[in-house]
Write a protein that holds these residues in place. Sequence first.
Motif, PDB file in Angstrom:
ATOM      1  N   VAL A  31      74.218  51.617  38.739  1.00 18.93           N
ATOM      2  CA  VAL A  31      73.673  52.051  37.456  1.00 18.93           C
ATOM      3  C   VAL A  31      74.444  53.288  36.983  1.00 18.93           C
ATOM      4  CG1 VAL A  31      71.596  52.852  36.258  1.00 18.93           C
ATOM      5  CG2 VAL A  31      71.390  51.240  38.171  1.00 18.93           C
ATOM      6  N   LEU A  32      74.872  53.278  35.732  1.00 14.54           N
ATOM      7  CA  LEU A  32      75.579  54.417  35.157  1.00 14.54           C
ATOM      8  C   LEU A  32      74.576  55.399  34.566  1.00 14.54           C
ATOM      9  CD1 LEU A  32      78.304  55.710  34.353  1.00 14.54           C
ATOM     10  CD2 LEU A  32      78.017  54.566  32.148  1.00 14.54           C
TER      11      LEU A  32
ATOM     12  N   TRP B 234      78.210  56.573  38.646  1.00 14.63           N
ATOM     13  CA  TRP B 234      77.611  55.294  39.029  1.00 14.63           C
ATOM     14  C   TRP B 234      76.730  55.512  40.259  1.00 14.63           C
ATOM     15  CZ3 TRP B 234      78.056  51.151  35.955  1.00 14.63           C
ATOM     16  CH2 TRP B 234      79.091  51.144  35.012  1.00 14.63           C
ATOM     17  N   TRP B 235      75.501  55.044  40.207  1.00 15.43           N
ATOM     18  CA  TRP B 235      74.515  55.221  41.274  1.00 15.43           C
ATOM     19  C   TRP B 235      74.134  53.869  41.874  1.00 15.43           C
ATOM     20  CZ3 TRP B 235      71.519  59.934  42.016  1.00 15.43           C
ATOM     21  CH2 TRP B 235      71.893  60.973  41.172  1.00 15.43           C
ATOM     22  N   THR B 236      74.036  53.805  43.190  1.00 16.24           N
ATOM     23  CA  THR B 236      73.453  52.624  43.839  1.00 16.24           C
ATOM     24  C   THR B 236      71.928  52.738  43.751  1.00 16.24           C
ATOM     25  OG1 THR B 236      73.270  53.620  46.030  1.00 16.24           O
ATOM     26  CG2 THR B 236      75.382  52.516  45.484  1.00 16.24           C
TER      27      THR B 236
ATOM     28  N   LEU C 132      69.503  56.121  43.889  1.00 23.35           N
ATOM     29  CA  LEU C 132      68.459  56.416  42.905  1.00 23.35           C
ATOM     30  C   LEU C 132      67.108  56.626  43.578  1.00 23.35           C
ATOM     31  CD1 LEU C 132      69.192  54.003  39.929  1.00 23.35           C
ATOM     32  CD2 LEU C 132      69.327  56.496  39.933  1.00 23.35           C
ATOM     33  N   ARG C 133      66.833  55.832  44.580  1.00 21.28           N
ATOM     34  CA  ARG C 133      65.534  55.937  45.269  1.00 21.28           C
ATOM     35  C   ARG C 133      65.408  57.202  46.104  1.00 21.28           C
ATOM     36  NH1 ARG C 133      65.843  49.833  46.185  1.00 21.28           N
ATOM     37  NH2 ARG C 133      64.260  49.054  44.758  1.00 21.28           N
ATOM     38  N   THR C 134      66.513  57.731  46.617  1.00 19.05           N
ATOM     39  CA  THR C 134      66.435  58.854  47.557  1.00 19.05           C
ATOM     40  C   THR C 134      66.860  60.199  46.971  1.00 19.05           C
ATOM     41  OG1 THR C 134      68.646  58.376  48.422  1.00 19.05           O
ATOM     42  CG2 THR C 134      66.767  57.342  49.548  1.00 19.05           C
ATOM     43  N   THR C 135      67.372  60.235  45.757  1.00 14.15           N
ATOM     44  CA  THR C 135      67.841  61.505  45.205  1.00 14.15           C
ATOM     45  C   THR C 135      66.683  62.466  44.975  1.00 14.15           C
ATOM     46  OG1 THR C 135      69.171  62.558  43.510  1.00 14.15           O
ATOM     47  CG2 THR C 135      67.730  60.770  42.763  1.00 14.15           C
ATOM     48  N   ARG C 136      66.987  63.741  45.124  1.00 12.72           N
ATOM     49  CA  ARG C 136      66.022  64.795  44.793  1.00 12.72           C
ATOM     50  C   ARG C 136      66.282  65.326  43.390  1.00 12.72           C
ATOM     51  NH1 ARG C 136      63.048  66.752  49.063  1.00 12.72           N
ATOM     52  NH2 ARG C 136      63.689  66.014  51.112  1.00 12.72           N
ATOM     53  N   GLN C 137      67.322  64.810  42.742  1.00 13.06           N
ATOM     54  CA  GLN C 137      67.627  65.226  41.377  1.00 13.06           C
ATOM     55  C   GLN C 137      66.702  64.494  40.402  1.00 13.06           C
ATOM     56  OE1 GLN C 137      71.875  65.746  40.443  1.00 13.06           O
ATOM     57  NE2 GLN C 137      72.254  64.965  42.503  1.00 13.06           N
ATOM     58  N   THR C 138      66.523  65.074  39.238  1.00  9.37           N
ATOM     59  CA  THR C 138      65.674  64.458  38.215  1.00  9.37           C
ATOM     60  C   THR C 138      66.460  63.348  37.526  1.00  9.37           C
ATOM     61  OG1 THR C 138      64.541  66.557  37.875  1.00  9.37           O
ATOM     62  CG2 THR C 138      64.336  64.891  36.129  1.00  9.37           C
ATOM     63  N   VAL C 139      65.853  62.166  37.449  1.00 13.28           N
ATOM     64  CA  VAL C 139      66.455  61.001  36.798  1.00 13.28           C
ATOM     65  C   VAL C 139      65.452  60.436  35.797  1.00 13.28           C
ATOM     66  CG1 VAL C 139      67.322  58.647  37.131  1.00 13.28           C
ATOM     67  CG2 VAL C 139      67.890  60.432  38.804  1.00 13.28           C
ATOM     68  N   TYR C 140      65.930  60.211  34.580  1.00 15.74           N
ATOM     69  CA  TYR C 140      65.099  59.582  33.541  1.00 15.74           C
ATOM     70  C   TYR C 140      65.697  58.258  33.129  1.00 15.74           C
ATOM     71  CZ  TYR C 140      62.886  64.149  33.038  1.00 15.74           C
ATOM     72  OH  TYR C 140      62.223  65.318  33.271  1.00 15.74           O
TER      73      TYR C 140
END
Length: 153
Positions: free
Chosen positions: A21-22, A115-117, A121-129
């Motif tokens: 995912v970009l 690009w994220w796997t 995405l499931r394990t990041t501690r960063q904020t994702v919207y």
Amino acid sequence: MSTLPLREAARAVVLDAAQRVLLLRYDENDGFWATPGGSLEPGEDYATAVIRELREELGTEGVDLGAEIAERRQDHPVGGRQVRQIEKYFLVRVEPADLDPGRATQTDNIRAHRWWTLDELRTTRQTVYPLGLADLVANVLTDGTPKRPVVLR
């Protein structure tokens, strides 16, 4: 009772052949990653807006737009003012070579793209919207495009 200004936004869930995912990085609001996209221009529909936004932000040309897969309604600050935002998310499949940030015309404070796997995405501690993006993508990959757009929180 005051009514917040309405902001309609079109966003792309961009996947490559490796099912990554970009996301784009922004520094505002303590920093976050988000899907590409932005506000509709007057007279523009969501599909046209998302294609324009991909061209402006990432320099893409000739993108094949997939189905609308999700919607989100939320009150939040944009550019320092509170708005009621309605977002529609469309599935887009591209190859990393299809992106040419050198052709981008409006980077809108984008600091990076990555690009994220799904695992990342499931394990990041960063904020994702949007919140729940990993589950949305996993469901699309497993079950295909939903019959009706998923409502995100």
